[in-house]
Design a protein around this motif. Structure first.
Motif, PDB file in Angstrom:
ATOM      1  N   VAL A   1       0.767  -6.892  -4.515  1.00 32.00           N
ATOM      2  CA  VAL A   1       0.894  -5.623  -3.795  1.00 32.00           C
ATOM      3  C   VAL A   1       1.343  -4.580  -4.811  1.00 32.00           C
ATOM      4  O   VAL A   1       2.396  -4.726  -5.430  1.00 32.00           O
ATOM      5  CB  VAL A   1       1.902  -5.732  -2.636  1.00 32.00           C
ATOM      6  CG1 VAL A   1       2.075  -4.383  -1.949  1.00 32.00           C
ATOM      7  CG2 VAL A   1       1.457  -6.790  -1.644  1.00 32.00           C
ATOM      8  N   THR A   2       0.560  -3.532  -4.974  1.00 31.89           N
ATOM      9  CA  THR A   2       0.799  -2.584  -6.066  1.00 31.89           C
ATOM     10  C   THR A   2       0.842  -1.142  -5.580  1.00 31.89           C
ATOM     11  O   THR A   2      -0.188  -0.598  -5.150  1.00 31.89           O
ATOM     12  CB  THR A   2      -0.309  -2.703  -7.130  1.00 31.89           C
ATOM     13  OG1 THR A   2      -0.432  -4.063  -7.544  1.00 31.89           O
ATOM     14  CG2 THR A   2       0.010  -1.830  -8.330  1.00 31.89           C
ATOM     15  N   PRO A   3       1.995  -0.485  -5.629  1.00 33.02           N
ATOM     16  CA  PRO A   3       2.051   0.953  -5.349  1.00 33.02           C
ATOM     17  C   PRO A   3       1.298   1.721  -6.437  1.00 33.02           C
ATOM     18  O   PRO A   3       1.292   1.323  -7.604  1.00 33.02           O
ATOM     19  CB  PRO A   3       3.548   1.276  -5.394  1.00 33.02           C
ATOM     20  CG  PRO A   3       4.249  -0.029  -5.377  1.00 33.02           C
ATOM     21  CD  PRO A   3       3.316  -1.031  -5.954  1.00 33.02           C
TER      22      PRO A   3
ATOM     23  N   VAL B   1      -1.148   2.135  -1.670  1.00 29.07           N
ATOM     24  CA  VAL B   1      -0.836   0.756  -2.049  1.00 29.07           C
ATOM     25  C   VAL B   1      -2.123  -0.053  -2.106  1.00 29.07           C
ATOM     26  O   VAL B   1      -2.993   0.086  -1.241  1.00 29.07           O
ATOM     27  CB  VAL B   1       0.143   0.110  -1.040  1.00 29.07           C
ATOM     28  CG1 VAL B   1       0.422  -1.335  -1.417  1.00 29.07           C
ATOM     29  CG2 VAL B   1       1.437   0.908  -0.959  1.00 29.07           C
ATOM     30  N   THR B   2      -2.247  -0.900  -3.131  1.00 25.10           N
ATOM     31  CA  THR B   2      -3.398  -1.780  -3.274  1.00 25.10           C
ATOM     32  C   THR B   2      -2.964  -3.232  -3.070  1.00 25.10           C
ATOM     33  O   THR B   2      -1.994  -3.688  -3.672  1.00 25.10           O
ATOM     34  CB  THR B   2      -4.037  -1.640  -4.668  1.00 25.10           C
ATOM     35  OG1 THR B   2      -4.527  -0.316  -4.830  1.00 25.10           O
ATOM     36  CG2 THR B   2      -5.188  -2.626  -4.836  1.00 25.10           C
TER      37      THR B   2
ATOM     38  N   LEU C   1       4.378  -3.532   5.196  1.00 29.30           N
ATOM     39  CA  LEU C   1       4.737  -2.727   4.026  1.00 29.30           C
ATOM     40  C   LEU C   1       5.606  -1.573   4.505  1.00 29.30           C
ATOM     41  O   LEU C   1       5.148  -0.753   5.304  1.00 29.30           O
ATOM     42  CB  LEU C   1       3.487  -2.201   3.327  1.00 29.30           C
ATOM     43  CG  LEU C   1       2.407  -3.250   2.986  1.00 29.30           C
ATOM     44  CD1 LEU C   1       1.198  -2.576   2.368  1.00 29.30           C
ATOM     45  CD2 LEU C   1       2.976  -4.311   2.045  1.00 29.30           C
TER      46      LEU C   1
ATOM     47  N   ARG D   1      -7.055  -1.233   0.241  1.00 29.21           N
ATOM     48  CA  ARG D   1      -6.140  -0.105   0.049  1.00 29.21           C
ATOM     49  C   ARG D   1      -5.582   0.387   1.362  1.00 29.21           C
ATOM     50  O   ARG D   1      -6.312   0.489   2.360  1.00 29.21           O
ATOM     51  CB  ARG D   1      -6.849   1.054  -0.663  1.00 29.21           C
ATOM     52  CG  ARG D   1      -6.941   0.873  -2.171  1.00 29.21           C
ATOM     53  CD  ARG D   1      -8.268   0.345  -2.601  1.00 29.21           C
ATOM     54  NE  ARG D   1      -8.378   0.267  -4.047  1.00 29.21           N
ATOM     55  CZ  ARG D   1      -9.445  -0.174  -4.667  1.00 29.21           C
ATOM     56  NH1 ARG D   1     -10.490  -0.591  -3.991  1.00 29.21           N
ATOM     57  NH2 ARG D   1      -9.471  -0.236  -5.981  1.00 29.21           N
TER      58      ARG D   1
ATOM     59  N   LEU E   1       9.570  -0.348  -1.881  1.00 27.95           N
ATOM     60  CA  LEU E   1       8.519  -0.778  -0.969  1.00 27.95           C
ATOM     61  C   LEU E   1       8.854  -2.219  -0.594  1.00 27.95           C
ATOM     62  O   LEU E   1       8.812  -3.127  -1.432  1.00 27.95           O
ATOM     63  CB  LEU E   1       7.152  -0.707  -1.649  1.00 27.95           C
ATOM     64  CG  LEU E   1       5.977  -1.288  -0.866  1.00 27.95           C
ATOM     65  CD1 LEU E   1       5.711  -0.476   0.400  1.00 27.95           C
ATOM     66  CD2 LEU E   1       4.722  -1.359  -1.733  1.00 27.95           C
TER      67      LEU E   1
ATOM     68  N   PRO F   1       1.470   2.806 -11.722  1.00 26.10           N
ATOM     69  CA  PRO F   1       2.220   1.869 -10.889  1.00 26.10           C
ATOM     70  C   PRO F   1       3.466   1.393 -11.647  1.00 26.10           C
ATOM     71  O   PRO F   1       3.644   1.723 -12.827  1.00 26.10           O
ATOM     72  CB  PRO F   1       1.233   0.714 -10.675  1.00 26.10           C
ATOM     73  CG  PRO F   1      -0.109   1.279 -11.000  1.00 26.10           C
ATOM     74  CD  PRO F   1       0.121   2.317 -12.047  1.00 26.10           C
TER      75      PRO F   1
END
Length: 499
Positions: A128-130, A144-145, A163, A183, A199, A268
């Protein structure tokens, strides 16, 4: 010397992958507060992601592995884990983030005595990547991805994600047909105050929605771009002052922090969670001090964690430190190849060395290491007076490439040191200057640096250097948290001796 540096740099790309950034394709479509398997995200090529793209996630997994290792007292589980970690090391060599992540996840589960089912394995594989680590308070939502770091050899079940940033949450449901990466947007709560938030991630299945949870640092500040522009201009103006002078360390720190804040704004999370709002405020205070009449340093006399940089001939040398004005001892720690100044703070036993220093009221300095041949003189000559002005003793700890660096530095500054502790290292050359310097040499029984460490101990003993040598049932990475408690007990004994 150069051949040694080259071989050490190649032998272990990173124990905790730091100093990089995640990089996904730009957002093609944004989801609302609730997302399902409607195929709202564009398909992406499958397969292992590039190593640089997974550094934050690999760091998170490595810390989880280290916690599991330190909490496991079952000798059989530990022994069985070592080959799995060695597989992760091979993955580091090849740059395959997927192989590394899967090895770390499976090893941590085995150390905890868990037998993950297919759903658990799919949950573990998710990343999970902001989109950015530092955002403006006026931004309404965080992009977020959701992706996978590796493929699981089982059909993907329905997965759920919650999230949340504060009280605002987005609920996501992934079916077997949902394309990944996926996304979504997580709305922010209105706020007028700078905040280092997070997050909060909870991943599971419809019947068990919290199989795994973690948090990712996200900082929100007011007028972000205006403040960054002002800091950038200040850094350019203040760094034009003649150097060296009484404030060259402060100016080097300013330049490095501005670059860091820009990276947090544009990318990120880089490699670990950093308090971007506090770093921004502290950097503004640093500028105010440098612009005052007369100028003053805001780095002097502080206590607690800080980011700073020492000026060298090659430019600023970044360091992360635990300052303690009353500390009787300063520990300087050099990390291994592929790491950064964050490595000892957040890795190597999930920050074990920081806990050990805090428990004793000692100060800690962790500079960035790229080569034993670089100039680390300012670390020895400048940082003690800044971080621990009352310290009577300085110890050096180093791992792998950092062990070689520790030995090189110690040959130049042996008269200023109370002892050195190279972990998984080898002698970088002549050791005569270390003849009277107490040394604690350690390595793992399954460590590819074991032979080098054994040879180092033999050479030191042959010249009658006070030498302690110990092997641990571990490999190259996990030997560090195992060795550190013994190293600090050894330092305790030396620190109590009259000088």
């Amino acid at each position: 010397m150069k051949s040694l540096v080259k071989s050490l740099a190649a032998c272990f790309a990173a124990a905790l992958p730091l100093a990089g950034a995640l990089a996904f394709e730009p957002f093609e479509q944004s989801a609302g507060q609730s997302s399902s398997s409607s195929g709202s995200s564009a398909p992406a090529p499958s397969g292992p992601i590039r190593f640089a793209e997974g550094r934050y996630e690999l760091g998170r997994r490595t810390r989880a592995l280290e916690r599991a290792w330190m909490n496991c007292r079952d000798a059989d589980r530990r022994s069985a884990a070592i080959p799995r970690v060695q597989t992760a090391v091979l993955g580091f060599f090849s740059g395959n983030a997927g192989v590394v992540a899967q090895s770390l996840d499976e090893t941590a589960a085995a150390l905890r005595g868990q037998s993950p089912d297919a759903a658990d394995r799919w949950v573990a594989a998710l990343s999970v990547t902001p989109a950015r680590a530092l955002v403006d308070l006026r931004e309404p939502a965080l992009d977020v991805t959701i992706a996978t770091l590796y493929e699981v050899n089982a059909p993907r079940p329905a997965l759920t994600l919650r999230l949340a940033v504060g009280k605002s949450a987005a609920m996501v449901r992934l079916t077997a047909d949902t394309p990944l990466p996926h996304r979504v947007r997580v709305a922010f709560e209105p706020s007028k105050q700078d905040i280092d938030a997070a997050l909060e991630v909870a991943v599971g299945t419809p019947g068990n929605p919290a199989r795994q949870s973690w948090r990712i640092g996200v900082s929100r500040v007011r007028d972000l771009d205006r403040r960054l522009t002002a800091l950038d201009a200040a850094a350019m103006a203040l760094t034009k002052a003649p150097a060296p002078d009484a404030f060259d360390l402060e100016r080097a720190t300013l330049a490095t922090r501005v670059s860091l804040l820009k990276a947090l704004r544009e990318r990120p999370p880089l490699e670990t969670d950093l308090a971007g709002a506090e770093i921004l405020r502290d950097t503004e205070r640093l500028v105010e001090g440098l612009r005052a009449t007369p100028p003053r340093s805001t780095l002097v006399g502080r206590a607690g964690e800080t980011l700073l940089s020492a000026p060298t001939a090659k430019g600023p040398l970044p360091a992360r430190a635990l300052a303690s004005p009353e500390a009787p001892v300063l520990v300087i720690a050099f990390h291994g190849a592929g790491g950064s100044e964050n490595m000892f703070f957040d890795g190597y036993g999930d920050g074990e060395i920081v806990r050990l220093c805090r428990a004793r009221g000692w100060a800690l300095a962790c500079p960035r290491v790229t080569s034993p041949l670089d100039d680390y003189g300012p670390v020895i000559e400048r940082l003690p007076a800044l971080l621990a002005p009352k310290a009577k003793r300085i110890f050096i700890v180093g791992h792998s490439l950092g062990a070689a660096t520790a030995l090189v530095v110690a040959t130049k500054y042996a008269d200023r040191l109370a002892g050195i502790a190279p972990i998984s290292g080898r002698a970088p050359g002549a050791t005569g200057a270390l003849k009277s310097l107490p040394t604690f040499v350690s390595a793992g029984t399954k460590d590819f640096s074991r032979s080098g460490a054994e040879q180092l101990a033999e050479r030191l003993r042959a010249q009658e250097t006070p030498t302690t040598f110990k092997l641990y049932e571990a490999e190259h990475l996990l030997v560090v948290p195992d060795a550190l408690p013994d190293i600090f007990a050894w330092m305790d004994n030396l620190a109590q001796r009259p000088r």
